[in-house]
Each structure stands twice: as structure tokens, then as C-alpha cells.
Design a protein around this motif. Structure first.
Motif: not given
Length: 514
Positions: A411-416, A431-442
Motif C-alpha cells: 500500500q505504501i509503495t503503491r502510493w508512490f 507539526a508540518d513533518k507529522i502532517a506530511a507523513l500522514y499523507k502517505v497511504d498505509g
């Protein structure tokens, strides 16, 4: 015995004081420590079953010692801790340059003083902390530095001829009488200077400018040497090695846990840094793993070694990287992220000696590669081995008999693979880093599945670790440029690489396109 009341030779005799040689003194105190199960070498980690027992056996045998090992293996620290095995105070003839024993005087000064004043001869007491001498062996060290020479100025001032023993200026070794004396990096000492030590070690006497001087010096000698020196800069002359009774081999920490404990003990962090920055066990292990990777890396000179100072400095730099970021954004608390480890590269480049191929690669690139290998090695200690996922990608369908589980990273690699990318700036807020990390599906679900008890801060760090781990196993691509780390799909990066027109003047490295 109250030493404050014992100020003359007569009072010393009346007290019943008995002199011991320094080696007998060390032996006596070491026996007491062993009997009471006390550690004679505190703060020396990883040597409990190897170097420390060897050293204790050598001291019990009243031996001079040579510590042989690579850089950063606590050789000098072992020697300095031997001071704790000395008596707290010993008496000396007041004014003596060579710490004359009042009961066994050696120098002309002490003998003449005792002959003149008898039991009224003044004595002083010196603390064990003053009974340690150390000299770094360098090519410019002379016999006069170590043993002594005739002092023409003293001869002129005292109106003495050069045949009088009183014109001698004693070197550092006679001045270390009744002390522990350490010569570091012994092979760097010129061969002719090493020869001058023969008689001191064997017969205990010294020779200065033809003086027939018999001085049975009482010294515990400790030498340190790096095996690299035997071929690169010099060697220990064979007769001198023969006179050093015990040669003890030192070594680097054998386990990651020992290495962690050493760094924890030695790292110099301010209280303000400790309050501001949290360092997870994961980050600490990654830093220690870098040293283990370096010690086996084909680009790093194994003869030179990789000091424990590398991980200590890297740990301090990692904390400072997080501290700097927190100061920039006025954050009251933060943690060391995986991306902060880019800030430890300067701690690595100056502490590894490279072979020719490594020099061609460049110290910066070798350091980055060591960090990537550390991530790769530690990743499988936390998550499933991505190599299995790569095999499934390459083999396509699997047979029913194989019964392999589904690719946990799919699921993670499929998002990329869908064309998405993630940019993590080195100086972005938590906060910005955490928000960015949550964008990656799975990504969050994958971490939570394996570490369901982790808190939000630990989840975020593990999420970032997963991305770096997948990149190290080439399931996604990672590129560091202009203060950011960019994660993309691997195939897209390869296609873009194919569309670039490289001229002969292009300066690129295939690592940039991973």
C-alpha cells in the motif's frame, strides 16, 4: 597515621612507616579491591572479561605494560585509572626533584641533606594524583627530554664544574620516580630514543652525558601503541618490546549494547539540550550502527580503526541538529528525527581513514553510504525484511505451494507508484513533518500494526523510519538536495533519469538518483 604531624625523617621512622616500591604498592591495593569485589577500572565498558582481567594479572605480576590497539580503545584511560591503585599519600624528601624516598634516598641532593640534618630532615607528603606522568611520543622528543642533560646555566650559577652531579637537569622520567609514567604512541618515538629506555626498564639505572650514575628508579611504565604504526610511521624496537613484560590487546565494543552504554556515558550534553530534545532508542541504535558498519566497510581503512569518538560526536551533533531546528521555530520541545541524522555527517568524515577507493568516492559520500547501511541493517530489527517484497516484485505470481504472505509494504509503495512524492525539509517544524507523513497511504496503519503501543511521537518517528528503510532497500527512491529529502517511486525516478541528456561535462553520481 596523621601525616600532618609527620614532618621530619625522625618522626617518619618513629611512626613505623615502611616503604614499598610502586609496583608492590599497586599490587597491594589491587589485591584489596579484588578481595572486596570492587571494580579497579570504573567507567571502562566492554573490557570486563578481556582487557581488565589481563591488566589485573599484569599488575599482580608487577609488570610494565604495553596496551596495543586501534584508536579510541581507552588505552590511555586505562593507564590514568591506575592512579587510583596508589596509596593516597607517600613521603618524599622536601625539595627533591625526583621524589626521593626519605628511607631510601637516591639523589645527591637528598643524601647530602640527610647527612647534614639527620632525623631533622624535612619531608613532604604528595598525593597520588601528583604521581602520574604522561608523554606523547613525537619524532622531536629527545633523550634530554626523557632522561636529562647537563645544565650549563645551573653549573654557572652554582659555580660547579661539569663533573659534579648537581649540574644535571633531570628529564621527565627521573622526575616521575615513584610514579606511573605513560608514553603514548610509542612507535612514534625514534629508534635511538627507544634504545635509551633499555637500561631504565631492565636495570633501573640512567646515564646522562657520560656520568656514572646509578639511580634505581622506581617507576611503573605503561606504553600505548597502535598496530598501524608498525608499518606506517615507525615500530617498537625488538629489545624494548622484550623488556615490556605484558602486552595487552585492546578492542572495540563487541555488542551494540556496550557501544550504546559508552556513548551514553561519554556524550557531553547540556541540561538545556536534554530538556529540549528527546532521543529515541531507535536513533541511538542507528548512530551506533554507523560505527559497526564503518569497521567492516571496504572503503574504510581497517588498520586505522574507527574510534568510539565517532559515535559520541555524532550523538552530540544529532541532538544539536534537533536543537537548532527547535530554536529556529521557537518550539519548546522536539525529538531527533531520522532526517536530523544528515547533520551528523561532519562527525563521520573526520573520523574515518579511507583506502584509495574510498578517497575516490569521497569522504562525504562514504559517510552518507554508511548512514544508509546503518538504516538498512537496523530496519529489519523493527519491521519485515523488504528483500522479500522485492523478490515478489521481480518474480510476479507465486505458486500455491509457496504460500508467501502478502507484501506488507504494498500500500505504501503503491502510493508512490501512483506519481505521488513526499518532501521532508530538514528544518521543517514537527507539526508540518507529522502532517506530511500522514499523507502517505498505509504508512500510519503499517506502523500501528507492528507497534500498537507506540505513542503519537513514536509513531511519527517510526513512519519516517519506514520511508528511509524502504529507500535503503530500493523499494522507493530517496534524494537529498537543497535542504530537503525527497521520496518518490523508484520506476519514475529511473524513467526521469533516462530522459536526461548527460554531456561529458555533467557531474553526477548514481547515488543521487536512488
Amino acid at each position: 597515621m596523621n601525616i600532618k604531624n609527620i614532618t621530619t625523617l625522625g618522626k617518619l621512622k618513629a611512626s613505623g612507616y615502611k616503604s614499598l616500591s610502586i609496583k608492590e604498592e599497586v599490587r597491594k591495593n589491587l589485591i584489596e579491591k579484588i578481595k572486596h569485589k570492587e571494580n579497579a577500572f570504573t567507567g571502562i565498558l566492554g573490557y570486563e572479561d578481556t582487557v581488565i582481567p589481563d591488566t589485573e594479572r599484569a599488575l599482580l605480576s608487577r609488570h610494565n605494560i604495553l596496551f596495543l590497539g586501534l584508536r579510541g580503545q581507552a588505552k590511555t584511560r586505562m593507564a590514568r585509572q591506575m592512579v587510583d591503585l596508589l596509596d593516597e599519600h607517600i613521603p618524599v624528601v622536601a625539595g627533591s626533584e625526583i621524589n626521593d624516598d626519605p628511607l631510601k634516598p637516591m639523589s645527591k641532593y637528598a643524601k647530602d641533606l640527610i647527612a647534614e640534618k639527620g632525623d631533622d630532615t624535612p619531608i613532604e607528603w604528595i598525593h597520588r594524583s601528583e604521581r602520574y606522568g604522561e608523554k606523547l611520543a613525537t619524532p622531536d622528543v629527545s633523550v634530554a627530554d626523557l632522561i636529562g642533560d647537563i645544565d650549563p646555566i645551573k653549573a654557572a650559577n652554582l659555580r660547579l664544574n661539569f663533573a659534579d652531579e648537581r649540574v644535571i637537569h633531570y628529564g621527565i622520567i627521573p622526575r616521575s620516580n615513584r610514579c606511573i609514567f605513560v608514553i603514548n604512541e610509542l612507535p612514534d618515538l625514534q629508534a635511538r630514543i627507544q634504545v635509551a629506555l633499555f637500561n631504565i626498564l631492565q636495570e633501573g639505572d640512567i646515564q646522562i652525558r657520560g656520568f656514572k650514575l646509578r639511580m634505581p628508579l622506581d617507576i611503573l611504565f605503561v606504553f600505548t601503541a597502535n598496530p598501524e604504526d608498525y608499518t606506517n610511521r615507525g615500530s617498537i624496537v625488538t629489545p624494548l618490546k622484550d623488556r615490556i613484560e605484558s602486552q595487552i590487546l585492546t578492542h572495540y565494543p563487541k555488542t551494540l549494547e556496550t557501544s550504546l552504554a559508552i556513548t551514553e556515558q561519554e556524550a557531553n550534553l547540556l541540561d538545556a539540550q536534554k530538556d529540549l530534545v528527546d532521543v529515541s532508542d531507535l536513533v541511538k541504535r542507528l548512530i551506533e550502527q554507523i560505527a559497526f558498519e564503518a569497521r567492516t566497510n571496504e572503503y574504510v581503512d581497517k588498520k586505522s580503526g574507527v574510534s568510539a569518538r565517532l559515535t559520541i560526536a555524532a550523538f552530540e551533533n544529532a541532538v544539536s541538529s534537533a536543537e537548532r531546528r527547535a530554536i529556529i521555530h521557537a518550539e519548546k520541545h522536539t525529538q531527533v528525527w531520522i532526517s536530523d541524522l544528515m547533520g551528523i555527517i561532519p562527525s563521520i568524515t573526520g573520523k574515518i581513514e579511507l583506502v584509495y577507493e574510498g578517497e575516490q568516492e569521497g569522504p562525504y559520500q562514504v559517510s552518507v553510504n554508511l548512514l544508509e547501511k546503518a538504516i538498512r541493517t537496523q530496519f529489519v530489527q523493527y519491521f519485515p525484511n523488504p528483500e522479500q517484497a522485492k523478490k515478489k516484485r521481480s518474480t510476479g505470481k507465486r505458486s500455491v505451494e509457496e504460500k508467501e504472505p502478502e507484501n506488507p509494504y504494498k500500500q505504501i509503495t503503491r502510493w508512490f507508484d501512483a506519481g505521488n512524492h513526499l518532501d521532508l525539509f530538514l528544518d521543517m517544524t514537527d507539526a508540518d513533518k507529522i502532517a506530511a507523513l500522514y499523507k502517505v497511504d498505509g504508512l500510519y496503519g503499517f506502523v500501528k500494526k507492528h507497534f500498537h503501543a507506540a505513542n503519537d511521537k513514536e509513531n511519527a518517528l517510526l513512519m519516517e523510519f519506514v520511508l528511509h528503510g524502504l529507500a535503503s532497500y530500493s523499494l522507493i527512491s530517496k534524494k537529498t538536495i537543497d535542504g530537503k529529502i525527497e521520496f518518490k517511486d523508484l520506476m519514475g525516478s529511473m524513467i526521469n533519469l533516462g530522459n536526461i541528456n548527460f554531456s561529458d561535462d555533467d557531474d553526477f553520481n548514481e547515488e543521487d538518483f536512488k
